[in-house]
Design a protein around this motif. Sequence first.
Motif, PDB file in Angstrom:
ATOM      1  N   VAL A 172      -4.109  11.441  20.650  1.00  0.00           N
ATOM      2  CA  VAL A 172      -3.661  11.544  22.090  1.00  0.00           C
ATOM      3  C   VAL A 172      -4.515  12.704  22.984  1.00  0.00           C
ATOM      4  N   ASP A 173      -5.306  12.296  23.755  1.00  0.00           N
ATOM      5  CA  ASP A 173      -6.440  13.145  24.653  1.00  0.00           C
ATOM      6  C   ASP A 173      -7.100  13.947  23.617  1.00  0.00           C
ATOM      7  N   PRO A 174      -7.773  13.314  22.845  1.00  0.00           N
ATOM      8  CA  PRO A 174      -8.689  14.017  21.865  1.00  0.00           C
ATOM      9  C   PRO A 174      -9.733  14.982  22.579  1.00  0.00           C
ATOM     10  N   VAL A 175      -9.421  16.312  22.553  1.00  0.00           N
ATOM     11  CA  VAL A 175     -10.440  17.241  23.267  1.00  0.00           C
ATOM     12  C   VAL A 175     -10.752  18.398  22.215  1.00  0.00           C
ATOM     13  N   ALA A 176     -12.112  18.496  21.967  1.00  0.00           N
ATOM     14  CA  ALA A 176     -12.597  19.616  20.848  1.00  0.00           C
ATOM     15  C   ALA A 176     -12.612  20.819  21.435  1.00  0.00           C
ATOM     16  N   GLY A 177     -12.862  20.866  22.771  1.00  0.00           N
ATOM     17  CA  GLY A 177     -12.871  22.300  23.266  1.00  0.00           C
ATOM     18  C   GLY A 177     -14.272  22.716  23.529  1.00  0.00           C
ATOM     19  N   ALA A 178     -14.875  23.132  25.017  1.00  0.00           N
ATOM     20  CA  ALA A 178     -16.143  23.947  25.082  1.00  0.00           C
ATOM     21  C   ALA A 178     -17.161  22.690  24.711  1.00  0.00           C
ATOM     22  N   MET A 216       0.786  -1.008   0.218  1.00  0.00           N
ATOM     23  CA  MET A 216      -0.145  -0.132   0.147  1.00  0.00           C
ATOM     24  C   MET A 216       1.014   1.356   0.097  1.00  0.00           C
ATOM     25  N   SER A 217       0.337   2.506  -0.579  1.00  0.00           N
ATOM     26  CA  SER A 217       1.004   3.604  -0.519  1.00  0.00           C
ATOM     27  C   SER A 217       0.428   4.297   0.266  1.00  0.00           C
ATOM     28  N   THR A 218       1.326   4.830   1.452  1.00  0.00           N
ATOM     29  CA  THR A 218       0.995   5.498   2.555  1.00  0.00           C
ATOM     30  C   THR A 218       1.498   7.053   2.797  1.00  0.00           C
ATOM     31  N   PHE A 219       0.465   7.920   3.082  1.00  0.00           N
ATOM     32  CA  PHE A 219       0.707   9.179   3.297  1.00  0.00           C
ATOM     33  C   PHE A 219       0.309   9.288   4.781  1.00  0.00           C
ATOM     34  N   THR A 220       1.104  10.344   5.536  1.00  0.00           N
ATOM     35  CA  THR A 220       0.785  10.606   6.921  1.00  0.00           C
ATOM     36  C   THR A 220       0.410  11.996   7.069  1.00  0.00           C
ATOM     37  N   VAL A 221      -0.435  12.280   8.096  1.00  0.00           N
ATOM     38  CA  VAL A 221      -0.631  13.592   8.227  1.00  0.00           C
ATOM     39  C   VAL A 221      -0.503  13.962   9.934  1.00  0.00           C
ATOM     40  N   TYR A 222       0.189  14.985  10.076  1.00  0.00           N
ATOM     41  CA  TYR A 222       0.507  15.150  11.577  1.00  0.00           C
ATOM     42  C   TYR A 222      -0.291  16.781  11.919  1.00  0.00           C
ATOM     43  N   CYS A 223      -1.245  16.440  12.996  1.00  0.00           N
ATOM     44  CA  CYS A 223      -1.883  17.657  13.321  1.00  0.00           C
ATOM     45  C   CYS A 223      -1.578  18.254  14.678  1.00  0.00           C
ATOM     46  N   HIS A 224      -0.772  19.308  14.725  1.00  0.00           N
ATOM     47  CA  HIS A 224      -0.755  19.772  16.285  1.00  0.00           C
ATOM     48  C   HIS A 224      -2.049  20.186  17.002  1.00  0.00           C
ATOM     49  N   GLY A 225      -1.690  20.318  18.428  1.00  0.00           N
ATOM     50  CA  GLY A 225      -2.900  20.594  19.029  1.00  0.00           C
ATOM     51  C   GLY A 225      -2.879  22.133  19.247  1.00  0.00           C
ATOM     52  N   THR A 226      -3.918  22.913  19.849  1.00  0.00           N
ATOM     53  CA  THR A 226      -4.113  24.237  20.410  1.00  0.00           C
ATOM     54  C   THR A 226      -2.959  24.688  20.831  1.00  0.00           C
ATOM     55  N   GLY A 227      -2.466  25.886  20.261  1.00  0.00           N
ATOM     56  CA  GLY A 227      -1.240  26.672  20.837  1.00  0.00           C
ATOM     57  C   GLY A 227       0.151  26.026  20.405  1.00  0.00           C
ATOM     58  N   PHE A 228       0.122  24.996  19.732  1.00  0.00           N
ATOM     59  CA  PHE A 228       1.429  24.457  19.191  1.00  0.00           C
ATOM     60  C   PHE A 228       1.580  24.234  17.442  1.00  0.00           C
ATOM     61  N   ASN A 229       2.833  24.576  17.358  1.00  0.00           N
ATOM     62  CA  ASN A 229       3.092  24.482  15.878  1.00  0.00           C
ATOM     63  C   ASN A 229       4.345  23.728  15.948  1.00  0.00           C
ATOM     64  N   ARG A 230       4.936  23.606  14.556  1.00  0.00           N
ATOM     65  CA  ARG A 230       6.143  22.895  14.551  1.00  0.00           C
ATOM     66  C   ARG A 230       7.173  23.174  14.947  1.00  0.00           C
ATOM     67  N   ARG A 239      -6.918  19.213  20.276  1.00  0.00           N
ATOM     68  CA  ARG A 239      -7.795  19.583  19.370  1.00  0.00           C
ATOM     69  C   ARG A 239      -6.982  18.956  17.895  1.00  0.00           C
ATOM     70  N   GLY A 240      -5.855  18.703  17.789  1.00  0.00           N
ATOM     71  CA  GLY A 240      -5.250  18.116  16.754  1.00  0.00           C
ATOM     72  C   GLY A 240      -5.747  16.746  16.665  1.00  0.00           C
ATOM     73  N   ALA A 241      -6.004  15.884  17.772  1.00  0.00           N
ATOM     74  CA  ALA A 241      -6.382  14.556  17.632  1.00  0.00           C
ATOM     75  C   ALA A 241      -7.881  14.528  17.027  1.00  0.00           C
ATOM     76  N   VAL A 242      -8.566  15.644  17.455  1.00  0.00           N
ATOM     77  CA  VAL A 242      -9.918  15.602  16.979  1.00  0.00           C
ATOM     78  C   VAL A 242     -10.180  16.006  15.577  1.00  0.00           C
ATOM     79  N   THR A 243      -9.077  16.936  15.080  1.00  0.00           N
ATOM     80  CA  THR A 243      -9.230  17.126  13.636  1.00  0.00           C
ATOM     81  C   THR A 243      -8.758  16.008  13.020  1.00  0.00           C
ATOM     82  N   CYS A 244      -8.093  15.257  13.224  1.00  0.00           N
ATOM     83  CA  CYS A 244      -7.585  13.776  12.574  1.00  0.00           C
ATOM     84  C   CYS A 244      -9.111  13.081  12.325  1.00  0.00           C
ATOM     85  N   MET A 245     -10.177  13.010  13.327  1.00  0.00           N
ATOM     86  CA  MET A 245     -11.161  12.421  13.174  1.00  0.00           C
ATOM     87  C   MET A 245     -12.147  13.245  12.178  1.00  0.00           C
TER      88      MET A 245
END
Length: 431
Positions: free
Chosen positions: A175-181, A1-15, A148-154
């Motif tokens: 990791v600890d999927p929190v959407a907020g509010a 299979m050909s795999t592509f990976t997506v990394y989603c940072h959480g609130t307040g974080f970037n690369r 929020r990055g974990a919920v973004t994955c969903m």
Amino acid sequence: MSTFTVYCHGTGFNRIKGSSSDELVAWFHNHTDGAEAQLAGAAVTRGDYMINEGPGHSGNGVAQPQQINPMTGNQKQNLSLGKTIKGPSFADHAVGNTGGPKVAAKLRGVISGQGWDENVLRTVNLIQDLKFGKGMPIDRVNMVGWSRGAVTCMRIANLMYEVFSDEISCNIFAVDPVAGADAGKEMADTQVLHSNVERYVGILAMHEMRSTFNPQDWSRVRAPATTAIFLPMPGVHNAQVMVKTPADAAYITRNLACGLLRDWGTPINATPYGHLGTAQDMCIAYARLVLTLSEHKSYETKGVMGRLMGGTTSLRRRDFAKHSKMDTYTRGGKESYWINEHHRACFAAAFPDVYDCIFESMGSGEMALTAQSRFSTFFGVVSASAPLRHSMALKGLLVEESPARYMIGVGAGRYSNQLRRLWPDQFPLHA
């Protein structure tokens, strides 16, 4: 299979902040072989993975996600006066022309997650271009996110289902999927995993008590066609992605994520926390966590802002981790020896005969554990590992009569309940 990976940072974080903080999402995108796919100037650059910056991140010269047109990668432009009054047309929406830069973008990102919509659209747009425009035969997308990055994955997986149906399969490590509010209750795409999501592993922080940080756990998530499991893990919201208290929560989480990502096809070029290279190593790390649950008072939310947001200064557990709820997540419930199902599976793999005797046997009574006994190998491990020995004694599974003789309870840990998900046999236990 050909795999592509997506990394989603959480609130307040970037690369940049993630890398300087040795945060889990950043560690993985910094240790993924290949090139980063990028969208800029209305053009997509081929690559093997992509990075989504978190809403309300700290800047560092990186634009807030809601300031970037998700269809072109360019800075958003203000609409004409007429379109500002009437609203953007369908054609405008199709090319991402929905309005100009937002005022107070960082604050809006922190409070409401503004910017994650753009991350979702940008991701699916980029994957479409790579697959159909660049001819990359992507048929599997792995995603890693925190908070929020974990919920973004969903949410990305939900939109991918609308666009690709089951043509592209997804795997998610969250990791600890929190959407907020109240987003986790009100937004449908934060609550369901469709059939395109083959595997989902969610880490749940057991001791995060801020009232606005309710996680997407089994009380909210439906996954009828997905091999999915949630793993309670000691500590507050960030204790699994950065080394905090207790440290083993972060060690286990990152090493396990590495093993899973490699198994799913993402080329990770280093092994985090290599001291956890066997199921037995994992058992000893979990044993330390069993002990810390009874000893530590440092899992509390201490910051002023954390307390204002509903935090607590006492050692308490989230709703899912209470007595009546843990049966859903861990065989044996809250009073069992297991922190989570991964812990149980590691023990069963490392010490299968002992596991059957203590936890699956219908028998009763005690048996001696010595260097000459049936379980002499396990005796050697217990003798050499104070955390394993003391944690089992704490739960009443082992009594030390002398350094050369222990007593173990036959059937002492047998279960009277069933749980929603057992650890899947096909999942790796470590990197």
